[in-house]
Each structure stands twice: as structure tokens, then as C-alpha cells.
Design a protein around this motif. Structure first.
Motif, mmCIF file in Angstrom:
data_model
loop_
_atom_site.group_PDB
_atom_site.id
_atom_site.type_symbol
_atom_site.label_atom_id
_atom_site.label_comp_id
_atom_site.label_asym_id
_atom_site.label_seq_id
_atom_site.Cartn_x
_atom_site.Cartn_y
_atom_site.Cartn_z
ATOM 1 N N LYS A 106 0.984 -1.198 -0.132
ATOM 2 C CA LYS A 106 -0.136 -0.026 -0.089
ATOM 3 C C LYS A 106 0.874 1.229 -0.150
ATOM 4 C CE LYS A 106 -3.971 -2.078 0.076
ATOM 5 N NZ LYS A 106 -3.608 -3.540 0.481
ATOM 6 N N LYS A 136 -2.506 16.257 -7.164
ATOM 7 C CA LYS A 136 -3.345 15.143 -6.958
ATOM 8 C C LYS A 136 -3.417 14.009 -7.840
ATOM 9 C CE LYS A 136 -6.689 17.138 -3.805
ATOM 10 N NZ LYS A 136 -8.129 17.274 -3.393
ATOM 11 N N CYS A 156 -1.367 9.795 -5.400
ATOM 12 C CA CYS A 156 -2.677 9.338 -4.665
ATOM 13 C C CYS A 156 -2.281 8.116 -3.729
ATOM 14 C CB CYS A 156 -3.422 8.707 -5.806
ATOM 15 S SG CYS A 156 -4.945 8.057 -5.271
ATOM 16 N N TYR A 157 -2.686 8.209 -2.574
ATOM 17 C CA TYR A 157 -2.413 7.352 -1.227
ATOM 18 C C TYR A 157 -3.508 6.406 -0.767
ATOM 19 C CZ TYR A 157 1.328 10.832 -1.629
ATOM 20 O OH TYR A 157 2.278 11.431 -2.132
ATOM 21 N N ASP A 158 -3.001 5.283 -0.471
ATOM 22 C CA ASP A 158 -4.034 4.363 0.301
ATOM 23 C C ASP A 158 -4.274 4.968 1.605
ATOM 24 O OD1 ASP A 158 -4.244 2.349 -2.101
ATOM 25 O OD2 ASP A 158 -2.037 1.987 -1.874
ATOM 26 N N PHE A 159 -3.200 5.264 2.462
ATOM 27 C CA PHE A 159 -3.368 5.634 3.786
ATOM 28 C C PHE A 159 -2.574 6.883 3.937
ATOM 29 C CE2 PHE A 159 -3.802 0.942 3.963
ATOM 30 C CZ PHE A 159 -4.789 0.843 4.772
ATOM 31 N N ILE A 160 -3.452 7.891 4.584
ATOM 32 C CA ILE A 160 -2.489 9.035 5.243
ATOM 33 C C ILE A 160 -2.373 8.726 6.755
ATOM 34 C CG2 ILE A 160 -2.699 11.443 5.749
ATOM 35 C CD1 ILE A 160 -2.001 10.655 2.651
ATOM 36 N N CYS A 186 -6.356 13.224 1.265
ATOM 37 C CA CYS A 186 -7.262 12.038 1.276
ATOM 38 C C CYS A 186 -8.333 12.236 0.155
ATOM 39 C CB CYS A 186 -8.109 12.074 2.809
ATOM 40 S SG CYS A 186 -6.960 11.529 3.939
ATOM 41 N N GLN A 187 -7.900 11.685 -0.931
ATOM 42 C CA GLN A 187 -8.937 11.295 -2.036
ATOM 43 C C GLN A 187 -9.895 10.339 -1.754
ATOM 44 O OE1 GLN A 187 -6.921 11.934 -6.164
ATOM 45 N NE2 GLN A 187 -5.276 12.473 -5.147
ATOM 46 N N THR A 239 -9.045 6.983 -0.086
ATOM 47 C CA THR A 239 -7.687 7.106 0.899
ATOM 48 C C THR A 239 -8.357 6.801 2.297
ATOM 49 O OG1 THR A 239 -6.899 8.660 -0.559
ATOM 50 C CG2 THR A 239 -5.970 8.476 1.626
ATOM 51 N N THR A 276 -12.584 8.063 6.169
ATOM 52 C CA THR A 276 -12.506 8.353 4.883
ATOM 53 C C THR A 276 -13.286 9.639 4.562
ATOM 54 O OG1 THR A 276 -14.444 7.023 4.482
ATOM 55 C CG2 THR A 276 -12.250 6.132 3.930
#
Ligand SMILES: C[S@@+](CC[C@H](N)C(=O)[O-])C[C@H]1O[C@@H](n2cnc3c(N)ncnc32)[C@H](O)[C@@H]1O
Length: 240
Positions: free
Chosen positions: A90, A158, A162-166, A189-190, A193, A236
Motif C-alpha cells: 500500500k 493529486k 494518490c495514497y491508500d493511507f494517510i 485524502c482522495q 484514501t 475516509t
């Protein structure tokens, strides 16, 4: 930096935790002691997560140079809940990474990690990440400057970032950057995310910040660490 008055908790390894609170939120004890340092400038702290000994160089030069209790709480949770929060492969970005303990544990758990913080924190952060991951078969974590609310569009566009987790631990304390912090969490957080935020709750303003977070994110409390007043949330972004 202010001196902290917290008693060492006498926790034993086998006391791992989990009682349900009245609200149903799982309650945990921190298994690693949080012992604030104010007596000397540099110290090394040893932690053990995900099967690895982790050595963290700390200093008292700034807030980001010691490990805070929210970091211990999140590391403990990630280690114990690897199926629920699966970080393997991730993309994880940590804001206010400080000494880097959470980023190191996320890397060990298989994530591609970008650890970010203020410029003055990055040398020590880089040192800790490198020292603790270079001999392991993990992806080398990246270190980048990210000042909350500044140049996000330019430095973290953006379309490509793009991230799975912040992840964020103890980023809320007595400071004036809370608006910028919330704007940064929101920006990063898109849809899709996941925000993981662990924080020690100290002041009424911390709860006000939580209310603001809840107005922007769908937030669930994952765990409570009452001895250290740390709460761990997952969320989210709300999509209108
Ligand atoms: C209380 S420390 C927590 C450090 C680490 N996350 C932990 O839990 O051990 C807060 C962190 O936020 C960072 N920070 C504070 N203000 C910031 C800002 N405006 N932009 C980026 N990082 C900031 C500090 O440098 C520090 O690393």
C-alpha cells in the motif's frame, strides 16, 4: 519544549489488552512505555514491533525529535491488526512523522512509505528511517518536506500523488497550525484514501478539532488507550 510529567506505566509484554469500553470501542494498554526526555539532548530508544528491533535517535530540539504516545499506539495497533489494516504493497504517506517510528513500522509491514515533516526534522527522520530499514528486505521509505497547508498542489499534485493511507500521530497538540493541518488531511485524502489518526487528547481544543475532522471525514474510533489518553481513529473523506 515543555517538560512533561507522566508516570511510567508498569506494563508487561503479556498484558496486551483489549477490553471493550462502555461505548464498545476496544480499550488497549500501551505495551511500550512512553517516557518523555528532558534531561539530555540526544538519546536512543529501542522498540520492538512486527518482529524487529527498532532503534530511534531522539533529541529535544523540536517536537518532532521524540517519539510521542500516539505513535506507540498506532504501531501497536498496526502490529496487532495486520489483517484488518493490511499495509502490504500500500502507498502510505505520514504527515508530521517526527522520529519516523510509524513510517518504519509501516515499511516493515510491507508499505511504500513517504514520511514527511518540517525541514528541520528531516535529517533525524532520514537517519532513523535509513538506519532501521537498510538491512531489511523492505521498500526504502522516502523522506520529503511537507509543511501543512503549503505548496500542496505543487509538491503533491493529486493527479500523480494518490495514497491508500494517510497516517498521522500526535499531530494535534498546542499549536497554531490546526487549520493548515485539517486542510492538509483533507487535501491528501482522495476518495478511497484511508486516514489513520492517533492522538493523545489533552485540551478541549483537541475535541473541537475532532469535531471538525468528523464534519469532513466519516470517522470511526478504532481503539482507546485510556492510560495515555490516546484515541485511534480511522476515516475516509465524506463525498458530497
Ligand atoms: C507532537 S510531534 C509528533 C511526532 C510523531 N508523529 C510522533 O507521534 O511521535 C508533531 C509533529 O508534527 C510536526 N509539525 C508541526 N507543525 C507542522 C507543520 N506546520 N507542518 C508539518 N509538520 C508539522 C512536528 O515537526 C512534529 O514532527
Amino acid at each position: 519544549m515543555e517538560e512533561f510529567q507522566e508516570e511510567e506505566s508498569e506494563l508487561k509484554e503479556d498484558e496486551d489488552c483489549s477490553l471493550a469500553s462502555d461505548s464498545g470501542v476496544p480499550v488497549f494498554k500501551l505495551l511500550q512505555k512512553w517516557v518523555p526526555k528532558a534531561a539530555h539532548y540526544f538519546d536512543k530508544e529501542h522498540y520492538h514491533y512486527a518482529g524487529h528491533q527498532i532503534t530511534i535517535q531522539e533529541s529535544i530540539e523540536n517536537y518532532g525529535a521524540v517519539v510521542w504516545p500516539g505513535a506507540l499506539a498506532l504501531c501497536q495497533y498496526l502490529e496487532s491488526n495486520q489483517q484488518e489494516i493490511n499495509l502490504k504493497d500500500k502507498r502510505v504517506l505520514e504527515i508530521g512523522a517526527g522520529t519516523g517510528l510509524v513510517s518504519i513500522v509501516a515499511s516493515i509491514l510491507g508499505a511504500y512509505v513517504i514520511a514527511t515533516d518540517l525541514p528541520e526534522v528531516l535529517d533525524n527522520l532520514e537517519f532513523n528511517l535509513s538506519k532501521n530499514t537498510r538491512n531489511l528486505n523492505v521498500r526504502k521509505p522516502e523522506v520529503r518536506k511537507l509543511v501543512w497547508g503549503k505548496n500542496l498542489n505543487e509538491d503533491f499534485p493529486k493527479s500523480t500523488h494518490c495514497y491508500d493511507f494517510i497516517v498521522a500521530t500526535d499531530v494535534v497538540y498546542h499549536h497554531t497550525a490546526l487549520d493548515a493541518l485539517l486542510a492538509t488531511m483533507t487535501y491528501l485524502c482522495q476518495p478511497g484514501t484511508v486516514l489513520l489518526w492517533a492522538n493523545k487528547f489533552r485540551f478541549s481544543t483537541d475535541y473541537k478539532f475532532l469535531d471538525r475532522v468528523c464534519s469532513i471525514f466519516n470517522i470511526t474510533q478504532l481503539a482507546d488507550f485510556p492510560e495515555s489518553n490516546v484515541k485511534l481513529f480511522i476515516g475516509t473523506i465524506r463525498e458530497n
